[in-house]
Design a protein around this motif. Structure first.
Motif, mmCIF file in Angstrom:
data_model
loop_
_atom_site.group_PDB
_atom_site.id
_atom_site.type_symbol
_atom_site.label_atom_id
_atom_site.label_comp_id
_atom_site.label_asym_id
_atom_site.label_seq_id
_atom_site.Cartn_x
_atom_site.Cartn_y
_atom_site.Cartn_z
ATOM 1 N N LEU A 251 5.314 -12.537 -38.517
ATOM 2 C CA LEU A 251 6.197 -13.201 -37.566
ATOM 3 C C LEU A 251 6.835 -12.169 -36.660
ATOM 4 C CD1 LEU A 251 8.255 -15.610 -39.880
ATOM 5 C CD2 LEU A 251 6.533 -16.304 -38.229
ATOM 6 N N SER A 252 7.300 -12.608 -35.494
ATOM 7 C CA SER A 252 8.139 -11.733 -34.676
ATOM 8 C C SER A 252 9.538 -11.732 -35.280
ATOM 9 C CB SER A 252 8.200 -12.254 -33.238
ATOM 10 O OG SER A 252 8.870 -13.498 -33.198
ATOM 11 N N LEU A 253 10.309 -10.695 -34.982
ATOM 12 C CA LEU A 253 11.664 -10.621 -35.497
ATOM 13 C C LEU A 253 12.499 -11.781 -34.980
ATOM 14 C CD1 LEU A 253 13.800 -9.106 -37.120
ATOM 15 C CD2 LEU A 253 14.230 -7.687 -35.109
ATOM 16 N N SER A 254 12.342 -12.129 -33.705
ATOM 17 C CA SER A 254 13.128 -13.228 -33.135
ATOM 18 C C SER A 254 12.791 -14.553 -33.812
ATOM 19 C CB SER A 254 12.903 -13.322 -31.619
ATOM 20 O OG SER A 254 11.534 -13.529 -31.329
ATOM 21 N N ARG A 255 11.516 -14.727 -34.186
ATOM 22 C CA ARG A 255 11.128 -15.959 -34.891
ATOM 23 C C ARG A 255 11.740 -16.008 -36.290
ATOM 24 N NH1 ARG A 255 6.383 -19.083 -34.508
ATOM 25 N NH2 ARG A 255 6.776 -21.045 -35.640
ATOM 26 N N LEU A 256 11.773 -14.880 -36.970
ATOM 27 C CA LEU A 256 12.370 -14.818 -38.296
ATOM 28 C C LEU A 256 13.845 -15.188 -38.250
ATOM 29 C CD1 LEU A 256 12.362 -14.000 -41.328
ATOM 30 C CD2 LEU A 256 12.778 -11.644 -40.593
ATOM 31 N N LEU A 257 14.546 -14.747 -37.187
ATOM 32 C CA LEU A 257 15.981 -14.943 -37.099
ATOM 33 C C LEU A 257 16.387 -16.160 -36.277
ATOM 34 C CD1 LEU A 257 17.061 -11.238 -36.531
ATOM 35 C CD2 LEU A 257 16.981 -12.505 -38.672
ATOM 36 N N ALA A 258 15.403 -16.957 -35.863
ATOM 37 C CA ALA A 258 15.686 -18.116 -35.019
ATOM 38 C C ALA A 258 16.746 -19.013 -35.643
ATOM 39 C CB ALA A 258 14.401 -18.911 -34.783
ATOM 40 N N ASP A 259 17.744 -19.361 -34.828
ATOM 41 C CA ASP A 259 18.816 -20.302 -35.210
ATOM 42 C C ASP A 259 19.758 -19.756 -36.280
ATOM 43 O OD1 ASP A 259 17.683 -22.245 -33.482
ATOM 44 O OD2 ASP A 259 16.291 -22.853 -35.071
ATOM 45 N N LEU A 260 19.686 -18.471 -36.595
ATOM 46 C CA LEU A 260 20.585 -17.917 -37.607
ATOM 47 C C LEU A 260 21.810 -17.230 -37.012
ATOM 48 C CD1 LEU A 260 18.052 -16.356 -40.162
ATOM 49 C CD2 LEU A 260 19.321 -18.503 -40.366
ATOM 50 N N GLU A 261 21.751 -16.934 -35.724
ATOM 51 C CA GLU A 261 22.876 -16.247 -35.085
ATOM 52 C C GLU A 261 23.994 -17.240 -34.815
ATOM 53 O OE1 GLU A 261 23.729 -13.208 -31.354
ATOM 54 O OE2 GLU A 261 21.967 -14.479 -31.340
ATOM 55 N N THR A 262 25.207 -16.949 -35.272
ATOM 56 C CA THR A 262 26.332 -17.866 -35.116
ATOM 57 C C THR A 262 27.405 -17.336 -34.172
ATOM 58 O OG1 THR A 262 27.434 -16.924 -37.048
ATOM 59 C CG2 THR A 262 25.978 -18.803 -37.429
ATOM 60 N N ASP A 263 27.330 -16.076 -33.769
ATOM 61 C CA ASP A 263 28.384 -15.485 -32.952
ATOM 62 C C ASP A 263 27.789 -14.354 -32.133
ATOM 63 O OD1 ASP A 263 30.732 -14.656 -31.845
ATOM 64 O OD2 ASP A 263 31.815 -14.482 -33.733
ATOM 65 N N ARG A 264 28.309 -14.161 -30.910
ATOM 66 C CA ARG A 264 27.802 -13.087 -30.063
ATOM 67 C C ARG A 264 28.442 -11.745 -30.413
ATOM 68 N NH1 ARG A 264 25.197 -14.155 -25.355
ATOM 69 N NH2 ARG A 264 26.229 -12.402 -24.363
ATOM 70 N N VAL A 265 29.576 -11.761 -31.081
ATOM 71 C CA VAL A 265 30.253 -10.533 -31.479
ATOM 72 C C VAL A 265 30.025 -10.317 -32.969
ATOM 73 C CG1 VAL A 265 32.464 -9.334 -31.680
ATOM 74 C CG2 VAL A 265 32.011 -10.796 -29.693
#
Length: 199
Positions: free
Chosen positions: A60-74
């Motif tokens: 997988l690409s890294l972005s695909r692995l982490l898709a929808d897991l980011e909850t905050d920009r900071v």
């Protein structure tokens, strides 16, 4: 920021969907079984390099692995959460930076004890960059066939798409920082390709 428990559940689901055991994924990703297990249990937040290697192991690409897991920009990484890597002979590395989805950047503080040769490290993909700043002591930094001697306060940039090495030939510890922008993970982060560390 990434919730470690959500990341662990996602990793477990992706591994299970592919019928991979922990040891099988560890082998293809070049990550220890204990590290993978701790990540899946939500007990460890891996570095960008480790996540990239796991993504490679899952095809997988890294972005695909982490898709929808980011909850905050900071994203804040407290000192107590920093990853410490202790190598034989007293060679020590601390990963200072938080894990940021889609950003392959790491800032690492390293201490090389006197007379410690960390070995030669493999190249990253073309387009990768490393910046090195020496905090104390004297660092012998090899890039390709050339060696550079850096004193306290000196800094150096090099394209990280060729083998490079770090050594301390002096009588005092050498402390230096590496800021790396990585296009993709190399085969074995922290593993020399031509000789083992001699500390």
């Amino acid at each position: 920021m990434i919730d470690p428990e959500a990341l662990g559940r996602r990793l477990h689901e992706l591994r299970a969907d592919r019928g991979l055991s922990l040891s099988a994924l560890a082998g293809t990703a070049g990550v220890s079984v204990s590290m993978l297990s701790a990540i899946e249990r939500g007990e460890k937040t891996p570095t960008v390099v480790v996540l990239s290697r796991i993504a490679d192991g899952l095809r997988l690409s890294l972005s695909r692995l982490l898709a929808d897991l980011e909850t905050d920009r900071v994203i804040v990484r407290r000192a107590a959460e920093q990853e410490h890597v202790a190598e034989p002979g007293g060679w020590h590395r601390t990963v200072l930076t938080p894990v940021v989805p889609g950003v392959n950047f790491e800032w690492i503080r390293t201490t090389l004890p006197p007379h410690c040769d960390a070995g030669v490290f493999p190249a990253y993909a073309p387009g990768s960059h490393e910046f090195v700043v020496v905090e104390s002591g004297v660092l012998h930094l090899g890039v390709g066939e050339t060696e550079y001697v850096l004193d306290a306060g000196d800094s150096l940039y090099f394209p990280a798409d060729e083998p490079h090495s770090y050594a301390n030939h002096g009588e005092e510890a050498c402390v230096y920082h590496v800021a790396a922008l990585i296009m993709r993970s190399r085969e074995k982060r922290g593993s020399p390709v031509s000789r083992a560390p001699r500390c």
